[in-house]
Design a protein around this motif. Sequence first.
Motif, mmCIF file in Angstrom:
data_model
loop_
_atom_site.group_PDB
_atom_site.id
_atom_site.type_symbol
_atom_site.label_atom_id
_atom_site.label_comp_id
_atom_site.label_asym_id
_atom_site.label_seq_id
_atom_site.Cartn_x
_atom_site.Cartn_y
_atom_site.Cartn_z
ATOM 1 N N HIS A 167 16.662 19.294 9.140
ATOM 2 C CA HIS A 167 15.636 19.372 10.173
ATOM 3 C C HIS A 167 14.355 19.914 9.547
ATOM 4 O O HIS A 167 14.332 21.033 9.034
ATOM 5 N N VAL A 172 4.711 21.283 17.327
ATOM 6 C CA VAL A 172 5.191 20.548 18.495
ATOM 7 C C VAL A 172 4.134 19.557 18.969
ATOM 8 O O VAL A 172 2.966 19.918 19.196
ATOM 9 N N SER A 176 5.480 16.796 24.627
ATOM 10 C CA SER A 176 6.762 16.280 24.146
ATOM 11 C C SER A 176 7.957 17.001 24.758
ATOM 12 O O SER A 176 9.103 16.588 24.565
ATOM 13 N N SER A 178 11.048 19.077 25.275
ATOM 14 C CA SER A 178 12.083 19.546 24.357
ATOM 15 C C SER A 178 12.617 18.434 23.457
ATOM 16 O O SER A 178 13.649 18.602 22.808
ATOM 17 N N TYR A 180 11.691 17.338 20.601
ATOM 18 C CA TYR A 180 11.773 17.693 19.191
ATOM 19 C C TYR A 180 12.366 19.089 18.969
ATOM 20 O O TYR A 180 12.376 19.574 17.849
ATOM 21 N N TYR A 181 12.857 19.706 20.034
ATOM 22 C CA TYR A 181 13.313 21.098 19.944
ATOM 23 C C TYR A 181 14.720 21.168 19.365
ATOM 24 O O TYR A 181 15.627 20.441 19.766
ATOM 25 N N TYR A 182 14.885 22.065 18.362
ATOM 26 C CA TYR A 182 16.200 22.232 17.736
ATOM 27 C C TYR A 182 16.376 23.685 17.301
ATOM 28 O O TYR A 182 15.694 24.165 16.398
ATOM 29 N N HIS A 186 10.730 23.211 16.535
ATOM 30 C CA HIS A 186 10.608 21.775 16.719
ATOM 31 C C HIS A 186 10.681 21.084 15.358
ATOM 32 O O HIS A 186 10.156 21.588 14.361
ATOM 33 N N SER A 187 11.319 19.922 15.333
ATOM 34 C CA SER A 187 11.564 19.296 14.035
ATOM 35 C C SER A 187 11.697 17.789 14.156
ATOM 36 O O SER A 187 11.872 17.232 15.237
ATOM 37 N N ASN A 208 13.558 12.410 16.223
ATOM 38 C CA ASN A 208 13.213 13.696 16.825
ATOM 39 C C ASN A 208 14.354 14.698 16.664
ATOM 40 O O ASN A 208 15.530 14.334 16.628
ATOM 41 N N GLY A 210 15.703 16.781 18.563
ATOM 42 C CA GLY A 210 16.688 16.897 19.617
ATOM 43 C C GLY A 210 17.774 15.840 19.520
ATOM 44 O O GLY A 210 18.782 15.910 20.215
#
Length: 223
Positions: A167, A172, A176, A178, A180-182, A186-187, A208, A210
């Motif tokens: 990741h 962010v 967007s 969540s 790209y949230y990890y 965000h990743s 993405n 997520g």
Amino acid sequence: MADKARFDTRRLFELTTVPSYRNIKSKLYEGYTSKEKQELAQEDHTGFQNFLRVDSALFQEILDRVGPKIERQATFMREPLEPALRLAITLRYLATGNSYKTLEYEFRVANNTISRIVPETCNAIINEFAEEFLKCPSTPDEWRAVAEGFSNKWNFHNCLGALDGKHVAIRVPSASGSVYYYKGFHSIVLMALVDSQYRFLYVEVGANGGQIQIPSRPNGPKD
């Protein structure tokens, strides 16, 4: 000592300094002929490879093939940066992950210029070498050859590749949510598949963060 180290690595390449920086560049960078720079590159193999993670011969091979694609024409306002300098900046960035601002001090090239050089040079390298060095197996025989490599070298049977991912943290994107949230940041996801000799067979980047499931196997052998 730091200035001396930077001077030594600078002399490894046939590089020029950006004209707008000539009023501040050190005298250490002046007065050396191309022949002397070539001789130093041949003498300090370890320093060259430590700096760019490629030896001088490979650097020259990449430059010969990519150089014409990243060369820029001179204008009445300024001389362009040499392809060797563009390639060195890009390889240093890929080797270290240093910020453009840090590279600005290493190479005496403005960071906004580096922000254009790196993507342009990366695209040129990909276009030139991708089909030659990043070829995913597409037939049953090619996949069997990969499996034989793992069996013969690692005694690991029926393996079609070593797959791993990472990741990569990003800022962010707006609106967007969540997607790209990890795990606290965000990743985007980088996935890579290699054979028994660590050669890349397949690379996927940009999913993405997520999206945690592994992408489907590319061009896998049919039963």
